[in-house]
Design a protein around this motif. Structure first.
Motif, mmCIF file in Angstrom:
data_model
loop_
_atom_site.group_PDB
_atom_site.id
_atom_site.type_symbol
_atom_site.label_atom_id
_atom_site.label_comp_id
_atom_site.label_asym_id
_atom_site.label_seq_id
_atom_site.Cartn_x
_atom_site.Cartn_y
_atom_site.Cartn_z
ATOM 1 N N TYR A 291 27.222 41.320 38.644
ATOM 2 C CA TYR A 291 26.637 40.562 39.756
ATOM 3 C C TYR A 291 25.829 39.384 39.232
ATOM 4 O O TYR A 291 25.126 39.510 38.222
ATOM 5 N N GLU B 36 38.894 38.356 44.227
ATOM 6 C CA GLU B 36 39.153 38.592 45.646
ATOM 7 C C GLU B 36 40.484 37.963 46.059
ATOM 8 O O GLU B 36 41.027 37.121 45.336
ATOM 9 N N LYS C 278 32.814 34.262 41.309
ATOM 10 C CA LYS C 278 33.556 34.454 42.562
ATOM 11 C C LYS C 278 32.575 34.771 43.683
ATOM 12 O O LYS C 278 31.579 35.472 43.485
ATOM 13 N N THR C 279 32.901 34.266 44.847
ATOM 14 C CA THR C 279 32.154 34.612 46.058
ATOM 15 C C THR C 279 32.775 35.884 46.619
ATOM 16 O O THR C 279 33.997 35.943 46.808
ATOM 17 N N THR D 245 33.882 38.746 49.241
ATOM 18 C CA THR D 245 34.282 38.724 50.653
ATOM 19 C C THR D 245 33.376 39.663 51.462
ATOM 20 O O THR D 245 32.782 40.601 50.906
ATOM 21 N N THR E 50 25.789 38.157 46.435
ATOM 22 C CA THR E 50 27.034 37.771 47.114
ATOM 23 C C THR E 50 27.976 37.057 46.146
ATOM 24 O O THR E 50 29.069 36.661 46.527
ATOM 25 N N LEU E 51 27.505 36.875 44.902
ATOM 26 C CA LEU E 51 28.326 36.236 43.865
ATOM 27 C C LEU E 51 28.449 37.172 42.672
ATOM 28 O O LEU E 51 27.563 37.990 42.423
#
Ligand code: GLP
Length: 262
Positions: A69, A142, A154-155, A157, A176-177
């Motif tokens: 994370y 994702e 990556k973001t 989902t 969230t990333l």
């Protein structure tokens, strides 16, 4: 791609551990790619047990985890570094300095580049363990991830955030990333070993194995991997069409292996 439908989640863990044991026996300084999530916990328990019984030594092994994370310190209870230390590393004889995870703090772009370089410098990954997201993600790649991607940010989902919110308390910051190995990075591992258990994974398993090769199901990229092994329990494999064929291949592979070792 070899598809193995095991008899139970426990057997999934045992078969996964067999692959890792064989690798380390042949190459004590193997480079392992590791994964987090609930699925590999039983695999790690099996590896710990084999280590405790003297069957396996990790003294020369190096490891690279798939992802971390962004924004969590390594000692944060929800960080993947913390997960790995507690679920595996502190119970075996691996040198902690030989264990690597992307650094979720600092400049994530630089961290991602550095991580990719570290994997290269280690000579690449011999065996990459993978779990499977319900939306078909591997690592944190994702849907719609580039099938040639390298380690990057990556973001996540909304679906993944929801699935993983069970690990965070309601008032806790949930990132969230994430920094994740890319699908290209995973593809370069000499062997990919994906484990999936439980009926929540059945649709993703079906798409990954028998669906089209598509960025909509990032795990379907394993169809292009020269040496991918997918081990599922009956619930996760429930929607697969070619059950009989997979069972026959497994029986024949076991037979060949027996003849080979006789
Ligand atoms: C996270 C991890 C993935 C893992 C997935 C599924 O999103 N980044 O590597 O495969 O969770 O986890 P579980 O095994 O808990 O279903």
């Amino acid at each position: 791609m070899q598809v193995v439908i095991a008899e139970s989640a426990q057997e999934v863990a045992q078969l996964g551990a067999d692959h890792i044991c064989r690798l380390i026996k042949n190459k004590p300084a193997a480079v392992l790619g590791l994964a987090t999530g609930s699925t590999p916990i039983a695999l790690y328990q099996e590896l710990i047990s084999r280590f405790q019984h003297g069957i396996l030594s990790f003294s020369q092994v190096r490891s690279f985890n798939l992802d971390e994370y962004v924004g969590l310190e390594p000692d944060h209870p929800q960080s993947y570094r913390h997960f790995m230390n507690h679920q595996l590393f502190k119970h075996i004889n691996i040198n902690l300095q030989n264990t690597h995870l992307p650094d979720g703090t600092g400049d994530p772009v630089l961290q991602a580049e550095r991580y990719e370089a570290q994997i290269r410098e280690a000579g690449g990954i011999d065996l990459q363990v993978l779990g499977l997201g319900r939306n078909g993600h591997i690592g944190f790649n994702e849907p719609c991830s580039s099938l040639g991607s390298a380690t990057r940010i990556k973001t996540l989902t909304p679906e993944t955030l929801r699935d993983n919110s069970r690990f965070f308390s309601s008032d806790e910051f949930q990132p969230t990333l994430a920094i994740t190995m890319g699908i290209g990075t995973i593809h370069r591992a000499r062997k990919a070993l994906l484990l999936a258990t439980g009926k929540a994974k059945a649709e993703a398993v079906k798409q990954m194995v028998e669906g089209p090769l598509s960025a909509s199901c990032p795990a379907s990229a394993l169809q292009m991997h020269p040496h991918a092994v997918v081990v599922v329990d009956p619930e996760a494999g429930a929607l697969l069409t070619h059950h009989d064929y997979y069972h026959r291949v497994r029986a024949e592979t076991d037979l060949l292996a027996m003849e080979h070792y006789q």
